[in-house]
Write an enzyme that holds these catalytic residues in place. Structure first.
Site, PDB file in Angstrom:
ATOM      1  N   HIS A  55      -3.190   7.657   6.599  1.00 16.98           N
ATOM      2  CA  HIS A  55      -2.187   8.375   5.873  1.00 16.98           C
ATOM      3  C   HIS A  55      -2.896   9.602   5.365  1.00 16.98           C
ATOM      4  O   HIS A  55      -2.222  10.851   5.188  1.00 16.98           O
ATOM      5  CB  HIS A  55      -1.579   7.759   4.653  1.00 16.98           C
ATOM      6  N   HIS A  89      -4.766   1.561   7.271  1.00 12.91           N
ATOM      7  CA  HIS A  89      -3.451   2.322   7.246  1.00 12.91           C
ATOM      8  C   HIS A  89      -3.264   3.103   6.481  1.00 12.91           C
ATOM      9  O   HIS A  89      -2.750   4.443   6.663  1.00 12.91           O
ATOM     10  CB  HIS A  89      -2.522   1.228   7.358  1.00 12.91           C
ATOM     11  N   GLU A  90      -3.677   2.844   5.211  1.00 10.49           N
ATOM     12  CA  GLU A  90      -3.374   3.896   3.951  1.00 10.49           C
ATOM     13  C   GLU A  90      -4.385   5.008   4.186  1.00 10.49           C
ATOM     14  O   GLU A  90      -3.991   6.222   3.935  1.00 10.49           O
ATOM     15  CB  GLU A  90      -3.712   3.324   2.781  1.00 10.49           C
ATOM     16  N   GLN A 139       2.964  10.028   1.133  1.00 14.90           N
ATOM     17  CA  GLN A 139       4.108   9.326   1.350  1.00 14.90           C
ATOM     18  C   GLN A 139       5.179   9.642   0.204  1.00 14.90           C
ATOM     19  O   GLN A 139       6.641   9.391   0.312  1.00 14.90           O
ATOM     20  CB  GLN A 139       4.073   7.829   1.371  1.00 14.90           C
ATOM     21  N   GLY A 168       0.835  -1.184  -0.071  1.00 11.85           N
ATOM     22  CA  GLY A 168       0.198  -0.071  -0.046  1.00 11.85           C
ATOM     23  C   GLY A 168       0.959   1.184   0.219  1.00 11.85           C
ATOM     24  O   GLY A 168       1.926   1.317   0.554  1.00 11.85           O
ATOM     25  N   CYS A 176       5.496   0.189   7.788  1.00  9.36           N
ATOM     26  CA  CYS A 176       5.256   1.293   6.731  1.00  9.36           C
ATOM     27  C   CYS A 176       6.384   1.647   6.052  1.00  9.36           C
ATOM     28  O   CYS A 176       7.529   1.897   6.467  1.00  9.36           O
ATOM     29  CB  CYS A 176       4.761   2.515   7.584  1.00  9.36           C
ATOM     30  N   LEU A 177       6.142   1.684   4.683  1.00  8.67           N
ATOM     31  CA  LEU A 177       7.412   2.452   3.683  1.00  8.67           C
ATOM     32  C   LEU A 177       8.164   3.627   4.244  1.00  8.67           C
ATOM     33  O   LEU A 177       9.254   3.979   3.908  1.00  8.67           O
ATOM     34  CB  LEU A 177       7.158   2.542   2.196  1.00  8.67           C
TER      35      LEU A 177
HETATM   36 NI    NI Z   1       2.280   3.666   5.710  1.00  9.55          NI
END
Ligand code: NI
Length: 169
Positions: free
Chosen positions: A138, A134-135, A50, A45, A92-93
């Site tokens: 963000h 989660h996304e 991000q 995701g 998370c990236l």
């Molecule tokens: Ni994330």
């Protein structure tokens, strides 16, 4: 085009994204860049903030690019139903090497627009449910480490500072 992924504590990550109004060519190409960026980083995701874009756009693909049917674009998404509870590890990236257990709803229904502006509803269970939550977090400027206990968050922040000092972040 692969876009650079912003890491915590980049302020764009904690800023709520603006709704998308124009479903134009620029959006289509941005969405395709987001998929390319996510696959290159081996994520499932990725949310627009991000990559430094404060807009309500996120892409999800639990198959990591192997199954086109699992590609999901959520523009201006909203969670309209949640049920049950999950408590699993998340990453998370924007937080490389940090993994924490987060409480999430086990099932969610999301209402969103696709990259052409068409509204739809999608249901997610288990991993997909967690990923959607989660996304969408963000897009509200909410990061997963703010959904864990203060003690665990302090430990994670300490680890991040240590990595920053060592030039590994
Ligand atoms: Ni994330």
């Amino acid at each position: 085009m692969i876009l650079p992924i912003r890491k915590f504590p980049d302020p764009v990550l904690q800023r709520p994204g603006e709704p998308v109004m124009d479903f134009d060519d620029a959006l289509q190409s941005f969405v395709s860049d987001m998929f390319e960026t996510m696959y290159a980083a081996q994520g499932i995701g990725l949310a627009a903030p991000q990559v430094g874009v404060s807009r309500r756009v996120t892409v999800i693909d639990l198959s990591g690019g192997k199954d086109p049917e699992q590609k999901m674009v959520l523009v201006n998404p909203e969670i309209i139903e949640r049920a049950g509870k999950l408590y699993e590890e998340e990453g998370c990236l924007s937080f490389p090497e940090i993994r924490e257990k987060v409480v999430r709803a086990a099932r969610v229904t999301v209402r969103a627009q696709d990259e052409h502006g068409k509204w739809f509803e999608a249901e997610g269970e288990e991993l997909l449910s967690r990923c959607m939550q989660h996304e969408i977090d963000h897009l509200d400027g909410v990061l997963f480490i703010f959904r864990i206990s203060g003690l665990k968050r302090d430990l994670a922040l300490r680890k991040i500072r240590k990595m920053q000092r060592a030039g590994e972040w």
